[in-house]
Design a protein around this motif. Structure first.
Motif, PDB file in Angstrom:
ATOM      1  N   LEU A 287       0.970  -1.242   0.127  1.00  0.00           N
ATOM      2  CA  LEU A 287       0.000  -0.042  -0.031  1.00  0.00           C
ATOM      3  C   LEU A 287       0.977   1.194  -0.081  1.00  0.00           C
ATOM      4  O   LEU A 287       1.718   1.167   0.929  1.00  0.00           O
ATOM      5  N   VAL A 288       0.605   2.152  -0.944  1.00  0.00           N
ATOM      6  CA  VAL A 288       1.399   3.276  -1.193  1.00  0.00           C
ATOM      7  C   VAL A 288       0.779   4.295  -0.708  1.00  0.00           C
ATOM      8  O   VAL A 288      -0.299   4.741  -0.851  1.00  0.00           O
ATOM      9  N   VAL A 289       1.298   5.321   0.515  1.00  0.00           N
ATOM     10  CA  VAL A 289       0.700   6.251   1.047  1.00  0.00           C
ATOM     11  C   VAL A 289       1.565   7.580   0.902  1.00  0.00           C
ATOM     12  O   VAL A 289       2.427   7.821   1.535  1.00  0.00           O
TER      13      VAL A 289
ATOM     14  N   LEU B  38       4.203   1.442   2.437  1.00  0.00           N
ATOM     15  CA  LEU B  38       5.021   2.282   2.063  1.00  0.00           C
ATOM     16  C   LEU B  38       4.493   3.807   2.534  1.00  0.00           C
ATOM     17  O   LEU B  38       3.679   4.241   1.914  1.00  0.00           O
ATOM     18  N   LEU B  39       4.917   4.574   3.653  1.00  0.00           N
ATOM     19  CA  LEU B  39       4.160   5.545   4.177  1.00  0.00           C
ATOM     20  C   LEU B  39       5.202   6.829   4.294  1.00  0.00           C
ATOM     21  O   LEU B  39       6.500   6.817   4.860  1.00  0.00           O
ATOM     22  N   ASP B  40       4.647   7.813   3.529  1.00  0.00           N
ATOM     23  CA  ASP B  40       5.258   9.027   3.735  1.00  0.00           C
ATOM     24  C   ASP B  40       5.244   9.566   5.223  1.00  0.00           C
ATOM     25  O   ASP B  40       4.452   9.444   5.836  1.00  0.00           O
TER      26      ASP B  40
ATOM     27  N   LYS C 134       3.650  -4.898   7.735  1.00  0.00           N
ATOM     28  CA  LYS C 134       5.260  -4.054   8.033  1.00  0.00           C
ATOM     29  C   LYS C 134       4.925  -2.804   7.602  1.00  0.00           C
ATOM     30  O   LYS C 134       4.353  -2.334   6.457  1.00  0.00           O
ATOM     31  N   ILE C 135       5.662  -1.974   8.136  1.00  0.00           N
ATOM     32  CA  ILE C 135       5.473  -0.359   7.603  1.00  0.00           C
ATOM     33  C   ILE C 135       6.840   0.230   7.493  1.00  0.00           C
ATOM     34  O   ILE C 135       7.763   0.134   8.357  1.00  0.00           O
ATOM     35  N   ILE C 136       7.108   0.647   6.052  1.00  0.00           N
ATOM     36  CA  ILE C 136       8.421   1.520   5.741  1.00  0.00           C
ATOM     37  C   ILE C 136       8.171   2.815   5.682  1.00  0.00           C
ATOM     38  O   ILE C 136       7.135   3.348   5.061  1.00  0.00           O
ATOM     39  N   VAL C 137       8.830   3.662   6.512  1.00  0.00           N
ATOM     40  CA  VAL C 137       8.811   5.109   6.313  1.00  0.00           C
ATOM     41  C   VAL C 137       9.541   5.732   5.066  1.00  0.00           C
ATOM     42  O   VAL C 137      10.577   5.308   5.044  1.00  0.00           O
ATOM     43  N   PHE C 138       8.892   6.450   4.194  1.00  0.00           N
ATOM     44  CA  PHE C 138       9.459   6.909   2.949  1.00  0.00           C
ATOM     45  C   PHE C 138       9.299   8.252   2.706  1.00  0.00           C
ATOM     46  O   PHE C 138       8.398   9.163   2.856  1.00  0.00           O
ATOM     47  N   THR C 139      10.586   8.791   2.849  1.00  0.00           N
ATOM     48  CA  THR C 139      10.839  10.360   3.224  1.00  0.00           C
ATOM     49  C   THR C 139      11.664  10.888   2.394  1.00  0.00           C
ATOM     50  O   THR C 139      12.918  10.345   2.078  1.00  0.00           O
ATOM     51  N   ALA C 140      11.644  12.334   2.072  1.00  0.00           N
ATOM     52  CA  ALA C 140      12.647  13.032   1.536  1.00  0.00           C
ATOM     53  C   ALA C 140      13.526  13.760   2.486  1.00  0.00           C
ATOM     54  O   ALA C 140      14.460  14.519   2.218  1.00  0.00           O
TER      55      ALA C 140
ATOM     56  N   VAL D 198      13.313   4.362   4.335  1.00  0.00           N
ATOM     57  CA  VAL D 198      13.826   4.458   3.033  1.00  0.00           C
ATOM     58  C   VAL D 198      13.829   6.077   2.545  1.00  0.00           C
ATOM     59  O   VAL D 198      12.788   6.616   2.651  1.00  0.00           O
ATOM     60  N   VAL D 199      14.978   6.620   2.304  1.00  0.00           N
ATOM     61  CA  VAL D 199      14.887   7.895   1.628  1.00  0.00           C
ATOM     62  C   VAL D 199      14.520   7.948   0.043  1.00  0.00           C
ATOM     63  O   VAL D 199      14.563   6.931  -0.661  1.00  0.00           O
TER      64      VAL D 199
END
Length: 210
Positions: A9-11, A56-58, A81-87, A106-107
């Motif tokens: 799931l892309v957030v 995949l969570l912003d 499972k949750i991956i924080v996806f950030t700039a 993950v950046v």
């Protein structure tokens, strides 16, 4: 029988990011996009409906902070499972997100292959942090590994070797077979131009990898 594809799931509230990530994931055979959401409330609804393996969570959403969103997602489905996806790899909220139960960071400028690899590894139960949080080697390490052709998995094997562990001990620690550990280690030694474990560690040290 083939293994079912991982459902992600892309957030993210930026359409460009949603499109880019979706395209990257659709090119793989073992990952499928289960759904999309642009805010935390949409994410919770979508997660309830699609039951993804990985979210995949912003880090920055318009309606809720990432730590709150993570706790809500895990309360809804403890197995997700949750991956924080950030700039923002240095953002103060990353530590709070990890403390709330995130399984990875993950950046957004991470290479496509590394993003897919992070999703796979997190789904397998690993904790993966590709950012400058102090919890892992960070972006600089990733760059060094790419420069010398080493994968993150090969780096992990080397790190365990540096701790004095044997192949069976490394296999047990990482949930791999002994033959798989041996294969990764042999590949790492070849890439480092080393004839044995001792030389591999010495060369990795010289390159600033370990």
């Amino acid at each position: 029988m083939s293994t079912p594809a991982l459902r992600v799931l892309v957030v993210d509230d930026h359409p460009v990011v949603l499109d880019g990530v979706s395209l990257a994931l659709q090119r793989t055979t073992f990952v499928t996009v289960a759904g999309y959401a642009r805010c935390a409330s949409e994410a919770l609804n979508a997660a309830g409906q699609t039951r993804p393996d990985v979210v995949l969570l912003d880090l920055r959403l318009p309606d809720m902070l990432a730590p709150e969103t993570i706790r809500a997602l895990l309360a809804q489905n403890p197995a997700v499972k949750i991956i924080v996806f950030t700039a923002y790899p240095d953002h103060a909220a990353l530590d709070a997100a990890l403390a709330a139960g995130a399984h990875g960071v993950v950046v957004k400028d991470t290479e496509q292959a590394d993003l897919v690899d992070a999703i796979r590894r997190v789904a397998d139960g690993e904790r993966v942090v590709y950012a400058n949080t102090g919890h892992d080697g960070g972006v600089l390490l990733d760059r060094k590994l790419r420069e010398h052709g080493l994968t993150r998995r090969e780096y992990e094997i080397l790190r365990h070797v540096a701790m004095g562990q044997t192949n069976p001990e490394i296999a047990a620690a990482l949930g791999l077979t002994r033959n798989t550990v041996k294969t990764y280690l042999q590949r790492a030694m070849e890439k480092l131009g080393a004839r044995n474990r001792v030389e591999a560690l010495a060369h990795a040290n010289q390159l600033g990898i370990l």
